[in-house]
Scaffold this active site. Structure first.
Site, short mmCIF file in Angstrom:
data_model
loop_
_atom_site.label_atom_id
_atom_site.label_comp_id
_atom_site.label_asym_id
_atom_site.label_seq_id
_atom_site.Cartn_x
_atom_site.Cartn_y
_atom_site.Cartn_z
N GLY A 151 -1.82 -4.42 0.90
CA GLY A 151 -1.88 -5.67 1.63
C GLY A 151 -0.91 -6.74 1.16
N ASP B 23 -4.65 6.94 10.01
CA ASP B 23 -4.36 5.62 10.59
C ASP B 23 -2.95 5.54 11.18
OD1 ASP B 23 -2.72 5.48 8.35
OD2 ASP B 23 -3.85 3.88 7.37
N HIS C 165 0.04 5.09 7.01
CA HIS C 165 0.23 5.42 5.60
C HIS C 165 0.53 6.90 5.40
CE1 HIS C 165 -2.17 1.67 5.45
NE2 HIS C 165 -1.39 1.41 4.41
N SER D 86 0.81 -1.22 0.00
CA SER D 86 0.00 0.00 0.00
C SER D 86 0.84 1.27 0.00
CB SER D 86 -0.94 0.01 1.22
OG SER D 86 -0.21 -0.14 2.42
N ASN E 16 3.98 -5.76 5.63
CA ASN E 16 2.78 -6.51 6.02
C ASN E 16 3.14 -7.83 6.68
OD1 ASN E 16 0.64 -4.71 5.24
ND2 ASN E 16 1.17 -5.15 3.12
#
Length: 205
Positions: A64, A174, A177, A27, A93
Protein backbone atom coordinates in the site's frame (compact mmCIF):
# COMPACT_ATOMS: atom_id res chain seq x y z
CA UNK A 1 26.60 -6.09 29.51
CA UNK A 2 23.91 -7.45 27.21
CA UNK A 3 23.52 -4.06 25.53
CA UNK A 4 27.29 -3.93 24.89
CA UNK A 5 27.15 -7.41 23.39
CA UNK A 6 24.29 -6.29 21.14
CA UNK A 7 26.31 -3.31 19.87
CA UNK A 8 29.32 -5.53 19.17
CA UNK A 9 27.12 -8.03 17.36
CA UNK A 10 25.64 -5.26 15.22
CA UNK A 11 29.11 -3.96 14.34
CA UNK A 12 30.36 -7.43 13.44
CA UNK A 13 27.33 -8.14 11.26
CA UNK A 14 27.74 -4.82 9.43
CA UNK A 15 31.40 -5.59 8.76
CA UNK A 16 30.42 -8.90 7.18
CA UNK A 17 29.04 -7.08 4.13
CA UNK A 18 30.89 -4.92 1.62
CA UNK A 19 27.73 -3.14 0.50
CA UNK A 20 24.01 -2.65 1.04
CA UNK A 21 21.08 -2.54 -1.35
CA UNK A 22 17.95 -0.84 -0.02
CA UNK A 23 14.65 -1.71 -1.71
CA UNK A 24 11.89 0.88 -1.30
CA UNK A 25 8.72 -0.56 -2.73
CA UNK A 26 5.08 -1.44 -2.24
CA UNK A 27 3.26 -4.79 -2.20
CA UNK A 28 5.02 -5.90 -5.39
CA UNK A 29 8.30 -5.94 -3.49
CA UNK A 30 6.87 -6.85 -0.08
CA UNK A 31 5.93 -10.39 -1.22
CA UNK A 32 2.22 -9.71 -0.89
CA UNK A 33 0.17 -12.91 -0.78
CA UNK A 34 3.17 -15.25 -0.94
CA UNK A 35 5.83 -16.49 1.53
CA UNK A 36 8.40 -13.75 2.06
CA UNK A 37 11.27 -16.10 1.34
CA UNK A 38 9.91 -16.59 -2.19
CA UNK A 39 9.64 -12.89 -3.01
CA UNK A 40 11.91 -11.39 -5.66
CA UNK A 41 13.77 -9.26 -3.11
CA UNK A 42 14.79 -12.34 -1.11
CA UNK A 43 15.77 -14.02 -4.36
CA UNK A 44 17.86 -10.94 -5.16
CA UNK A 45 19.99 -11.37 -2.05
CA UNK A 46 20.47 -15.04 -2.92
CA UNK A 47 21.56 -14.16 -6.45
CA UNK A 48 23.97 -11.52 -5.20
CA UNK A 49 25.59 -14.08 -2.92
CA UNK A 50 25.62 -16.76 -5.62
CA UNK A 51 27.24 -14.25 -8.00
CA UNK A 52 29.96 -13.48 -5.42
CA UNK A 53 28.67 -9.98 -4.63
CA UNK A 54 29.07 -9.54 -0.91
CA UNK A 55 25.99 -7.34 -0.43
CA UNK A 56 23.15 -7.41 2.04
CA UNK A 57 19.64 -6.49 0.88
CA UNK A 58 17.35 -4.46 3.13
CA UNK A 59 13.71 -4.74 2.10
CA UNK A 60 11.86 -1.65 3.33
CA UNK A 61 8.82 -2.30 1.14
CA UNK A 62 5.31 -1.96 2.57
CA UNK A 63 2.05 -3.04 0.99
CA UNK A 64 0.00 0.00 0.00
CA UNK A 65 3.00 2.34 0.08
CA UNK A 66 2.87 5.53 -1.98
CA UNK A 67 5.55 7.92 -3.16
CA UNK A 68 4.54 10.34 -0.39
CA UNK A 69 4.92 7.61 2.21
CA UNK A 70 8.29 6.76 0.76
CA UNK A 71 9.46 10.35 1.08
CA UNK A 72 8.45 10.29 4.73
CA UNK A 73 10.26 7.04 5.54
CA UNK A 74 13.33 7.18 3.31
CA UNK A 75 15.54 9.67 5.21
CA UNK A 76 15.60 7.54 8.37
CA UNK A 77 16.30 4.40 6.33
CA UNK A 78 19.17 6.10 4.50
CA UNK A 79 20.63 7.22 7.82
CA UNK A 80 20.23 3.79 9.41
CA UNK A 81 21.53 1.57 6.61
CA UNK A 82 23.70 3.96 4.55
CA UNK A 83 22.99 1.96 1.38
CA UNK A 84 25.25 1.91 -1.63
CA UNK A 85 22.29 1.33 -3.96
CA UNK A 86 18.61 2.23 -3.63
CA UNK A 87 15.98 0.45 -5.72
CA UNK A 88 12.83 2.57 -6.04
CA UNK A 89 9.70 0.56 -6.84
CA UNK A 90 6.99 3.06 -5.98
CA UNK A 91 4.23 4.93 -7.78
CA UNK A 92 1.75 2.22 -8.68
CA UNK A 93 -0.53 2.93 -5.73
CA UNK A 94 -0.43 6.64 -6.52
CA UNK A 95 -1.58 5.89 -10.05
CA UNK A 96 -4.29 3.46 -8.97
CA UNK A 97 -5.65 6.20 -6.69
CA UNK A 98 -5.63 8.73 -9.50
CA UNK A 99 -3.11 11.06 -7.89
CA UNK A 100 -2.17 14.10 -10.01
CA UNK A 101 0.65 13.23 -12.38
CA UNK A 102 2.79 16.29 -11.48
CA UNK A 103 2.60 15.29 -7.83
CA UNK A 104 3.73 11.73 -8.56
CA UNK A 105 6.56 12.99 -10.74
CA UNK A 106 7.74 15.45 -8.10
CA UNK A 107 7.62 12.77 -5.41
CA UNK A 108 9.61 10.30 -7.50
CA UNK A 109 12.19 12.99 -8.24
CA UNK A 110 12.42 13.79 -4.54
CA UNK A 111 12.95 10.11 -3.66
CA UNK A 112 15.82 9.93 -6.15
CA UNK A 113 17.27 13.19 -4.85
CA UNK A 114 17.13 12.02 -1.23
CA UNK A 115 18.99 8.85 -2.15
CA UNK A 116 21.61 10.63 -4.23
CA UNK A 117 22.21 13.19 -1.48
CA UNK A 118 22.98 10.28 0.84
CA UNK A 119 25.61 9.03 -1.60
CA UNK A 120 23.61 6.10 -2.99
CA UNK A 121 23.31 5.01 -6.59
CA UNK A 122 19.67 4.75 -7.67
CA UNK A 123 17.78 2.32 -9.87
CA UNK A 124 14.24 3.40 -10.76
CA UNK A 125 11.66 0.75 -11.66
CA UNK A 126 9.06 1.81 -14.20
CA UNK A 127 5.47 1.04 -13.27
CA UNK A 128 2.26 1.14 -15.29
CA UNK A 129 -1.44 1.14 -14.50
CA UNK A 130 -4.41 -0.51 -16.29
CA UNK A 131 -5.65 1.22 -19.47
CA UNK A 132 -9.13 1.70 -18.03
CA UNK A 133 -7.86 4.90 -16.41
CA UNK A 134 -7.90 6.40 -19.89
CA UNK A 135 -4.98 6.77 -22.29
CA UNK A 136 -4.18 10.35 -21.27
CA UNK A 137 -3.67 9.43 -17.64
CA UNK A 138 -2.24 5.92 -18.03
CA UNK A 139 0.22 6.92 -20.77
CA UNK A 140 1.18 10.04 -18.85
CA UNK A 141 1.74 7.95 -15.76
CA UNK A 142 4.10 5.47 -17.39
CA UNK A 143 6.00 8.32 -19.03
CA UNK A 144 6.81 9.90 -15.68
CA UNK A 145 9.44 7.33 -14.84
CA UNK A 146 11.56 7.90 -17.95
CA UNK A 147 11.29 11.64 -17.43
CA UNK A 148 12.50 11.41 -13.84
CA UNK A 149 15.26 8.98 -14.78
CA UNK A 150 16.53 11.33 -17.49
CA UNK A 151 16.25 14.47 -15.38
CA UNK A 152 17.97 12.92 -12.37
CA UNK A 153 20.53 10.96 -14.40
CA UNK A 154 19.65 7.49 -13.10
CA UNK A 155 19.05 4.17 -14.88
CA UNK A 156 15.53 2.78 -15.19
CA UNK A 157 14.18 -0.74 -15.43
CA UNK A 158 11.52 -0.80 -18.19
CA UNK A 159 8.08 -1.83 -16.95
CA UNK A 160 8.93 -3.97 -13.95
CA UNK A 161 6.05 -6.43 -14.52
CA UNK A 162 6.33 -6.68 -18.30
CA UNK A 163 7.14 -10.39 -18.34
CA UNK A 164 4.33 -11.49 -16.02
CA UNK A 165 1.35 -9.14 -16.13
CA UNK A 166 -0.21 -10.65 -19.26
CA UNK A 167 0.27 -14.24 -18.11
CA UNK A 168 -2.65 -15.25 -15.84
CA UNK A 169 -0.76 -18.31 -14.58
CA UNK A 170 1.82 -15.95 -13.04
CA UNK A 171 -0.67 -13.64 -11.35
CA UNK A 172 -2.66 -13.97 -8.15
CA UNK A 173 -6.45 -14.11 -8.24
CA UNK A 174 -6.74 -10.32 -7.87
CA UNK A 175 -5.01 -9.83 -11.21
CA UNK A 176 -2.73 -7.18 -9.71
CA UNK A 177 -0.07 -9.09 -7.79
CA UNK A 178 2.37 -11.64 -9.21
CA UNK A 179 2.34 -15.06 -7.58
CA UNK A 180 5.31 -17.02 -6.25
CA UNK A 181 6.08 -18.55 -9.65
CA UNK A 182 6.45 -15.06 -11.12
CA UNK A 183 9.09 -13.85 -8.67
CA UNK A 184 12.14 -15.17 -10.57
CA UNK A 185 10.80 -13.40 -13.66
CA UNK A 186 10.61 -10.12 -11.75
CA UNK A 187 14.17 -10.57 -10.54
CA UNK A 188 15.35 -11.29 -14.08
CA UNK A 189 13.78 -7.99 -15.17
CA UNK A 190 15.77 -6.06 -12.57
CA UNK A 191 19.06 -7.96 -12.46
CA UNK A 192 20.80 -6.76 -15.67
CA UNK A 193 20.28 -3.12 -14.67
CA UNK A 194 21.26 -3.63 -11.05
CA UNK A 195 24.39 -5.54 -11.95
CA UNK A 196 25.71 -2.49 -13.82
CA UNK A 197 25.62 -0.57 -10.54
CA UNK A 198 27.72 -3.16 -8.70
CA UNK A 199 31.40 -2.20 -9.00
CA UNK A 200 33.73 -5.16 -9.63
CA UNK A 201 35.94 -4.21 -6.70
CA UNK A 202 33.03 -4.97 -4.36
CA UNK A 203 32.87 -8.59 -5.40
CA UNK A 204 33.82 -11.08 -2.70
CA UNK A 205 37.13 -12.83 -3.14
Amino acid sequence: MSSLFGIILLLVSSLAWSGTVLVMGDSLSAAYGIPKDRGWVTLLEQRLNDSQFDYQVVNASISGETTHGGITRLPALLDQYQPDIVLLELGANDGLRGAPLPVIKNNLSQLVSQSQSAGARVLLLEMRIPPNYGPRYSDGFSGLFAQVAEQRGVPMVPFFMASVVLQPQLMQADGLHPNAQAQPELLDQVWPFLKRLLPPQNQAG
